[in-house]
Design a protein around this motif. Structure first.
Motif, mmCIF file in Angstrom:
data_model
loop_
_atom_site.group_PDB
_atom_site.id
_atom_site.type_symbol
_atom_site.label_atom_id
_atom_site.label_comp_id
_atom_site.label_asym_id
_atom_site.label_seq_id
_atom_site.Cartn_x
_atom_site.Cartn_y
_atom_site.Cartn_z
ATOM 1 N N PHE A 27 0.805 -1.211 0.000
ATOM 2 C CA PHE A 27 0.000 0.000 0.000
ATOM 3 C C PHE A 27 0.841 1.265 0.000
ATOM 4 O O PHE A 27 0.296 2.350 -0.007
ATOM 5 N N SER A 28 2.136 1.149 0.015
ATOM 6 C CA SER A 28 2.966 2.346 -0.002
ATOM 7 C C SER A 28 3.133 2.895 -1.410
ATOM 8 O O SER A 28 3.669 3.961 -1.596
ATOM 9 N N GLY A 92 -2.474 7.318 9.040
ATOM 10 C CA GLY A 92 -2.251 8.651 8.505
ATOM 11 C C GLY A 92 -2.266 9.655 9.648
ATOM 12 O O GLY A 92 -2.525 9.306 10.795
ATOM 13 N N PRO A 93 -2.020 10.915 9.333
ATOM 14 C CA PRO A 93 -1.979 11.937 10.382
ATOM 15 C C PRO A 93 -3.359 12.189 10.978
ATOM 16 O O PRO A 93 -4.384 11.965 10.337
ATOM 17 N N ARG A 134 0.821 5.605 1.330
ATOM 18 C CA ARG A 134 0.130 6.596 0.505
ATOM 19 C C ARG A 134 -1.361 6.537 0.782
ATOM 20 O O ARG A 134 -1.927 5.459 0.920
ATOM 21 N N MET A 135 -1.988 7.693 0.858
ATOM 22 C CA MET A 135 -3.432 7.694 1.034
ATOM 23 C C MET A 135 -4.067 7.184 -0.253
ATOM 24 O O MET A 135 -3.800 7.702 -1.337
ATOM 25 N N PRO A 136 -4.912 6.162 -0.152
ATOM 26 C CA PRO A 136 -5.590 5.677 -1.357
ATOM 27 C C PRO A 136 -6.716 6.620 -1.747
ATOM 28 O O PRO A 136 -7.287 7.317 -0.902
ATOM 29 N N ASN A 137 -7.010 6.649 -3.025
ATOM 30 C CA ASN A 137 -8.143 7.432 -3.486
ATOM 31 C C ASN A 137 -9.404 6.695 -3.068
ATOM 32 O O ASN A 137 -9.639 5.561 -3.476
ATOM 33 N N GLN A 138 -10.218 7.325 -2.240
ATOM 34 C CA GLN A 138 -11.423 6.702 -1.716
ATOM 35 C C GLN A 138 -12.612 6.823 -2.663
ATOM 36 O O GLN A 138 -13.689 6.316 -2.375
ATOM 37 N N GLY A 139 -12.437 7.501 -3.792
ATOM 38 C CA GLY A 139 -13.501 7.604 -4.784
ATOM 39 C C GLY A 139 -14.667 8.461 -4.323
ATOM 40 O O GLY A 139 -15.807 8.226 -4.744
ATOM 41 N N LEU A 140 -14.406 9.452 -3.482
ATOM 42 C CA LEU A 140 -15.484 10.322 -3.031
ATOM 43 C C LEU A 140 -15.883 11.288 -4.144
ATOM 44 O O LEU A 140 -15.021 11.830 -4.846
#
Length: 159
Positions: A27-28, A92-93, A134-140
């Protein structure tokens, strides 16, 4: 018996967190990044707005309670497994103070378009070195992202 189980679980956790050379579930790294959407010229990056379609996000002087409530529901499904509402890092932060550290358009662009911003934003690259994921794209969609922003504002004390 409990000590043996605890040692076994601790060993499994330790092994699972070890460095792997290659993995389909790493996931990085972004899993599906459209290279055409990535910024080409680092000098063109605007750290106030980020990278995406939002140039200006108008916020009300007071909180939209209904939108913040909806944003909390979305965050509980999509965000809170990695982010806490406090300043404490999880994966994440933490979110405390995020609306005072970043412009609303930056937050909206990051929520809806994280990969180009992680690639180009120096603060995001520094954060990636700390969080290692890395933050994944959540598709919002835009409405969902705006609701999450309103929830972030509520979390930061906007009334």
């Amino acid at each position: 018996m409990n000590k043996i189980a605890l040692v076994f679980v601790a060993t499994l956790l330790f092994i699972s967190c070890g460095k792997k050379e290659s993995s389909d579930s790493d996931f990085s790294k972004p899993t599906s990044v459209d290279e055409t959407s990535l910024p080409k010229d680092p000098a063109s990056y605007d750290p106030k707005r980020g990278e995406g379609k939002f140039d200006k996000v108008e916020l009300g002087a007071t909180l939209d309670q209904a939108m913040a409530t909806e944003g909390q529901k979305i965050a509980e499904v999509k965000c809170t497994s990695c982010h806490k509402a406090t300043d404490e890092k999880l994966v994440g932060p933490g979110w405390k103070g995020v609306t005072s550290r970043h412009e609303p358009q930056w937050i909206m662009n990051f929520i809806t378009n994280p990969d180009p911003m992680i690639t180009k934003d120096p603060k995001m690259q520094a954060q990636l070195e700390i969080c290692l994921v890395r933050m994944p794209n959540q598709g919002l969609n835009d409405t969902e992202a705006r609701s999450v922003l309103e929830y972030m504002r509520k979390n930061d004390g906007v009334k």
